[in-house]
Design a protein around this motif. Structure first.
Motif, PDB file in Angstrom:
ATOM      1  N   VAL A 117       3.671  -0.994  -8.458  1.00  0.00           N
ATOM      2  CA  VAL A 117       2.381  -1.625  -8.142  1.00  0.00           C
ATOM      3  C   VAL A 117       1.875  -2.377  -9.378  1.00  0.00           C
ATOM      4  CG1 VAL A 117       0.220  -1.275  -6.904  1.00  0.00           C
ATOM      5  CG2 VAL A 117       1.991   0.451  -6.748  1.00  0.00           C
ATOM      6  N   ALA A 118       2.802  -3.121  -9.992  1.00  0.00           N
ATOM      7  CA  ALA A 118       2.478  -3.827 -11.231  1.00  0.00           C
ATOM      8  C   ALA A 118       1.852  -5.191 -10.998  1.00  0.00           C
ATOM      9  CB  ALA A 118       3.744  -3.983 -12.082  1.00  0.00           C
ATOM     10  N   GLY A 119       1.812  -5.637  -9.733  1.00  0.00           N
ATOM     11  CA  GLY A 119       1.191  -6.922  -9.435  1.00  0.00           C
ATOM     12  C   GLY A 119       2.190  -8.061  -9.371  1.00  0.00           C
ATOM     13  N   ARG A 185      -2.778  -5.654 -10.711  1.00  0.00           N
ATOM     14  CA  ARG A 185      -2.139  -4.341 -10.854  1.00  0.00           C
ATOM     15  C   ARG A 185      -2.807  -3.332  -9.916  1.00  0.00           C
ATOM     16  NH1 ARG A 185       1.183  -1.753 -14.303  1.00  0.00           N
ATOM     17  NH2 ARG A 185       1.384  -3.646 -15.562  1.00  0.00           N
ATOM     18  N   GLY A 186      -1.999  -2.599  -9.182  1.00  0.00           N
ATOM     19  CA  GLY A 186      -2.526  -1.629  -8.231  1.00  0.00           C
ATOM     20  C   GLY A 186      -2.651  -2.170  -6.814  1.00  0.00           C
ATOM     21  N   LYS A 187      -2.298  -3.455  -6.621  1.00  0.00           N
ATOM     22  CA  LYS A 187      -2.417  -4.071  -5.300  1.00  0.00           C
ATOM     23  C   LYS A 187      -1.120  -4.795  -4.936  1.00  0.00           C
ATOM     24  CE  LYS A 187      -7.427  -4.742  -5.480  1.00  0.00           C
ATOM     25  NZ  LYS A 187      -8.544  -5.706  -5.281  1.00  0.00           N
ATOM     26  N   GLY A 188      -1.039  -5.198  -3.666  1.00  0.00           N
ATOM     27  CA  GLY A 188       0.077  -6.032  -3.221  1.00  0.00           C
ATOM     28  C   GLY A 188       1.347  -5.297  -2.884  1.00  0.00           C
ATOM     29  N   ILE A 258       7.818 -16.193  -6.327  1.00  0.00           N
ATOM     30  CA  ILE A 258       7.145 -14.902  -6.418  1.00  0.00           C
ATOM     31  C   ILE A 258       7.500 -14.339  -7.792  1.00  0.00           C
ATOM     32  CG2 ILE A 258       9.036 -13.701  -5.226  1.00  0.00           C
ATOM     33  CD1 ILE A 258       5.320 -12.812  -4.933  1.00  0.00           C
ATOM     34  N   ALA A 259       6.487 -14.074  -8.600  1.00  0.00           N
ATOM     35  CA  ALA A 259       6.723 -13.676  -9.990  1.00  0.00           C
ATOM     36  C   ALA A 259       5.961 -12.402 -10.310  1.00  0.00           C
ATOM     37  CB  ALA A 259       6.291 -14.789 -10.949  1.00  0.00           C
ATOM     38  N   GLU A 260       6.582 -11.548 -11.132  1.00  0.00           N
ATOM     39  CA  GLU A 260       5.922 -10.336 -11.605  1.00  0.00           C
ATOM     40  C   GLU A 260       4.832 -10.703 -12.592  1.00  0.00           C
ATOM     41  OE1 GLU A 260       8.768  -7.742 -13.318  1.00  0.00           O
ATOM     42  OE2 GLU A 260       9.956  -7.531 -11.486  1.00  0.00           O
ATOM     43  N   LEU A 261       3.752  -9.931 -12.571  1.00  0.00           N
ATOM     44  CA  LEU A 261       2.713 -10.129 -13.575  1.00  0.00           C
ATOM     45  C   LEU A 261       3.146  -9.451 -14.861  1.00  0.00           C
ATOM     46  CD1 LEU A 261      -0.650  -9.616 -11.642  1.00  0.00           C
ATOM     47  CD2 LEU A 261       0.562 -11.727 -12.135  1.00  0.00           C
TER      48      LEU A 261
END
Length: 262
Positions: A117-119, A185-188, A258-261
């Motif tokens: 859940v890193a966003g 972070r914490g969502k999606g 689509i990319a990781e935060l």
């Protein structure tokens, strides 16, 4: 004198019943375990307005792989148009399905099964102007693609919903990336449909689909699905009247990322 005597022998029984005593209990514990890991298993396309239902979109499915992935990206087709010397706004064909699902707004589908859940962030980039290298007038100069009425839907609780860019996105800078949705972070986590427009069947979302009609007023049907076709007014292409056009097909390339935060 004889005396007859009768004697009784009394037998007394004394039964001893064991005394029930409760002694101190001795306890211990065991363990039950389950281990989760990130998953890159394929996620089928879902009905964007009824995300618990799996669907079969018409046409090829373009997707990526990995625990954080795009299960589906939209294809924008504006159809045949008459050449005009006036400014024109054209609308994209709505998404159709081979299954019984009715026409829906065009949408992208994101799955995040990393487990962290890193966003993440979803962006789109138009690589080139609408063009046809074989045409005399090989570019639709001044044409602008716009995406509007974005919203997200999922079977996951709305408290995990990514943040959607609510304003209309006008792609007036070729080669630049435009943000569509961002999951802090914490969502999606899980699977999300990011839609542009709506059929009007869900609360809070206006209908952006209009039927495409033949000259006689009858519904135009799609050759593949045999279903009525619709235009989605949330996806538009503006073409200036002064732009010179040839009677050919003009195309562009859209890159969805689509990319990781970090």
């Amino acid at each position: 004198m004889n005396i007859k005597r009768t004697s009784f022998v009394l037998v007394a029984f004394l039964a001893f019943v064991p005394l029930m005593r409760v002694t101190a209990e001795t306890q211990t514990t065991g363990k039950g375990t389950v281990t989760f890991h990130s998953s890159d298993s394929e996620t089928p396309p879902i009905d964007p307005e009824k995300p618990g239902e799996v669907v079969e979109p018409s046409g090829p499915i373009v997707k990526t792989e990995g625990p954080l992935r795009l299960d589906l990206v939209p294809k924008f087709t504006f159809g045949p148009q008459a050449i005009s010397t006036k400014d024109q706004m054209y609308y994209a064909d709505a998404q159709l399905f081979k299954s019984d699902t009715p026409a829906r707004a065009n949408y992208a589908q994101v799955t995040d099964n990393r487990g962290t859940v890193a966003g993440w962030e979803l962006t789109v980039k138009q690589e080139t102007q609408f063009s046809n290298s074989a045409a005399k007038n090989n570019e639709l100069k001044g044409a602008v693609l716009s995406l509007d009425k974005q919203w997200a839907n999922s079977t996951i609780g709305q408290q995990f919903q990514p943040t959607i860019m609510k304003d209309a996105i006008e792609i007036n800078q070729i080669g630049a990336s435009y943000p569509i949705a961002t999951a802090e972070r914490g969502k999606g986590n899980g699977t999300w449909a990011i839609q542009f427009g709506s059929s009007g069947e869900t609360d809070g979302n206006d209908n952006t689909l209009t039927p495409i009609l033949n000259a006689d007023g009858s519904a135009l049907t799609d050759p593949l699905t045999k279903k009525p076709m619709f235009k989605n007014q949330a996806i538009s292409l503006f073409v200036p009247g002064k732009t010179l056009k040839d009677p050919v097909k003009y195309t562009t390339v859209l890159t969805w990322t689509i990319a990781e935060l970090s």
